[in-house]
Design an enzyme around this catalytic site. Structure first.
Site, PDB file in Angstrom:
ATOM      1  N   LYS A  87      25.536  79.468  50.142  1.00 14.04           N
ATOM      2  CA  LYS A  87      25.536  78.051  49.773  1.00 14.04           C
ATOM      3  C   LYS A  87      25.910  77.199  50.984  1.00 14.04           C
ATOM      4  O   LYS A  87      26.444  77.722  51.971  1.00 14.04           O
ATOM      5  CB  LYS A  87      26.511  77.811  48.623  1.00 14.04           C
ATOM      6  CG  LYS A  87      27.965  78.054  48.992  1.00 14.04           C
ATOM      7  CD  LYS A  87      28.856  78.035  47.755  1.00 14.04           C
ATOM      8  CE  LYS A  87      30.301  78.254  48.143  1.00 14.04           C
ATOM      9  NZ  LYS A  87      31.110  78.735  47.022  1.00 14.04           N
ATOM     10  N   TYR A 123      42.582  58.475  74.096  1.00 12.98           N
ATOM     11  CA  TYR A 123      42.855  57.419  73.115  1.00 12.98           C
ATOM     12  C   TYR A 123      44.288  57.493  72.611  1.00 12.98           C
ATOM     13  O   TYR A 123      44.810  58.590  72.332  1.00 12.98           O
ATOM     14  CB  TYR A 123      41.919  57.562  71.914  1.00 12.98           C
ATOM     15  CG  TYR A 123      40.526  57.068  72.164  1.00 12.98           C
ATOM     16  CD1 TYR A 123      40.265  55.713  72.365  1.00 12.98           C
ATOM     17  CD2 TYR A 123      39.461  57.955  72.179  1.00 12.98           C
ATOM     18  CE1 TYR A 123      38.971  55.260  72.578  1.00 12.98           C
ATOM     19  CE2 TYR A 123      38.163  57.513  72.390  1.00 12.98           C
ATOM     20  CZ  TYR A 123      37.931  56.164  72.590  1.00 12.98           C
ATOM     21  OH  TYR A 123      36.659  55.719  72.798  1.00 12.98           O
TER      22      TYR A 123
HETATM   23  C1  LIG Z   1      31.553  80.055  47.148  1.00  6.51           C
HETATM   24  C2  LIG Z   1      31.646  81.016  46.035  1.00  6.51           C
HETATM   25  C3  LIG Z   1      31.912  82.365  46.283  1.00  6.51           C
HETATM   26  C4  LIG Z   1      32.207  82.912  47.670  1.00  6.51           C
HETATM   27  O1  LIG Z   1      33.556  82.637  48.000  1.00  6.51           O
HETATM   28  P1  LIG Z   1      34.208  83.160  49.361  1.00  6.51           P
HETATM   29  O2  LIG Z   1      35.641  82.883  49.148  1.00  6.51           O
HETATM   30  O3  LIG Z   1      33.620  82.360  50.468  1.00  6.51           O
HETATM   31  O4  LIG Z   1      33.887  84.601  49.477  1.00  6.51           O
HETATM   32  C5  LIG Z   1      31.918  83.230  45.201  1.00  6.51           C
HETATM   33  N1  LIG Z   1      31.685  82.777  43.952  1.00  6.51           N
HETATM   34  C6  LIG Z   1      31.459  81.485  43.675  1.00  6.51           C
HETATM   35  C7  LIG Z   1      31.224  81.062  42.278  1.00  6.51           C
HETATM   36  C8  LIG Z   1      31.427  80.553  44.703  1.00  6.51           C
HETATM   37  O5  LIG Z   1      31.194  79.264  44.431  1.00  6.51           O
END
Ligand SMILES: *Cc1c(COP(=O)(O)O)cnc(C)c1O
Length: 378
Positions: free
Chosen positions: A35, A251
């Site tokens: 994702k 800055y």
């Molecule tokens: C993002 C996500 C994961 C993966 O999580 P990580 O901690 O990055 O391994 C697993 N299950 C769901 C439902 C997620 O949204």
């Protein structure tokens, strides 16, 4: 203009990490979570580098279709299911697995008449999505009656990355539904996979771990040894200067020299995705040695201390994160966030270079590069 900063995505390291996870988990499927543009590493780049993956998990239908259009036939799970009713038709047409996590979605499923492959989500305390166990059991029966395949039950832990919080309570809730239905399940993200073997089930969903992000950082006791950084953020030194004692830099004059110093100005800033929140003292890697960031990160540049490195000059490269000696986790931790946020926040102007896999898919050798002798810092 010549770009002075870039991100390097090491696909060989990614494959190595996947293979390592697979070796540790011979009895469960390992789904790669891709994702948010593959956690900032590139959706297609990551997915195409893992043709052997048991499946991919992501949020947006568009991303799933992009994988299908690229010819990827692996199993793909929509982690939050349909966002609107018509997405179920597409999911069926493209053979996507869907999570079912609300009464709304169940309503759409009733109306759509497609024979989908469904994972029924149980709410075990995250309290965003999912059915309470009692309702999940009913939903399983109804989904079957609609002619769909219930592939299994799914949950997502709220606190898996906090070792001070036990998984007992959410686990008992989940098991209520699992025991009553006898269905396979998927429950574990990276943190749960590392800390609790009983959560592995039919499939684990690994995001961060594949990209070398330790969910427990700075605790490394559960970390899988041998994982490799996948993203390296690097930039060139564009200028050097001297500071006298009492002079400040950048800055807000946020850093003032206590003694004469040699300064390197690095051509990367928050306009590239380096966090402005990084405080003075955040390490940067120069010739394998850690030197501190000085003062505020600007849009295009940041300053580092080169007092111990008189030989380092304009044009030389520094690593901002993503070396075994400087994990992204450390930079994120110093900024009060997690690696995922930094990786997702690389900006579109930053060029990406790929380290493509070796022709053979053999795992990387486990040789340890000898540590570099550094002036004492950190
Ligand atoms: C993002 C996500 C994961 C993966 O999580 P990580 O901690 O990055 O391994 C697993 N299950 C769901 C439902 C997620 O949204």
């Amino acid at each position: 203009m010549t770009r002075t900063a870039y991100a390097e995505i090491n696909l060989h390291a990614l494959r190595h990490n996947y293979a390592l996870a697979k070796r540790q988990l011979p009895h469960t499927h390992v789904w790669a979570v891709v994702k948010s543009n593959g956690y900032g590493h590139g959706l297609l780049r990551v997915a195409q580098a893992l043709p052997e993956a048991d499946g991919f998990a992501l949020i947006n239908l568009e991303d799933a279709l992009a994988l299908r259009h690229a010819g990827i036939q692996s199993r793909i799970l929509l982690l939050e299911g349909a966002i609107e009713a018509r997405e179920l038709e597409e999911a069926a047409a493209w053979q996507l697995d869907v999570v079912l996590r609300s009464e709304h979605q169940l309503q759409w499923l009733r109306a759509c008449g497609q024979r989908l492959r469904v994972w029924v989500k149980v709410n075990t305390g995250m309290n965003r999505f999912g059915f309470v166990p009692e309702r999940a059991i009913e939903v399983v029966n109804e989904v079957r009656a609609l002619g769909c395949e219930v592939a299994g039950l799914m949950t997502h832990f709220a606190c898996a990355d906090d070792l001070a919080i036990k998984l007992d309570a959410p686990w008992q809730r989940f098991m209520q539904a699992v025991d009553a239905t006898g269905l396979p399940f998927t429950a574990a993200n990276s943190a749960a996979t590392l800390r609790a073997g009983f959560t592995h089930g039919a499939a684990v969903r690994l995001g961060g771990l594949l990209y070398n992000n330790n969910p427990f950082y700075p605790d490394t006791s559960l970390w899988l040894q041998g994982l490799r950084p996948v993203m390296r953020f690097a930039a060139r030194i564009v200028h050097t200067s001297e500071l006298q004692a009492g002079e400040s830099i950048g800055y807000g004059a946020a850093y003032t020299a206590e003694r004469p110093m040699r300064i390197g100005i690095v051509g990367a800033g928050y306009g590239d995705g380096y966090p402005r929140a990084a405080p003075s003292g955040t390490p940067v890697l120069v010739n394998g040695c850690r030197v501190p960031l000085l003062g505020r990160v600007a849009m295009n540049v940041l300053a580092i201390d080169l007092s111990q490195h008189p030989q380092v000059d304009i044009g030389d490269e520094v690593t901002l994160w993503g070396d075994p000696a400087l994990p992204c986790d450390e930079i994120a931790w110093r900024c009060g966030t997690i690696s995922e946020e930094l990786q997702c926040a690389l900006t579109s102007r930053l060029p990406i270079r790929q380290i493509v896999a070796d022709k053979t898919l053999s795992p990387l050798p486990d040789e340890q590069t000898p540590p570099v002798e550094c002036a004492a810092y950190l």
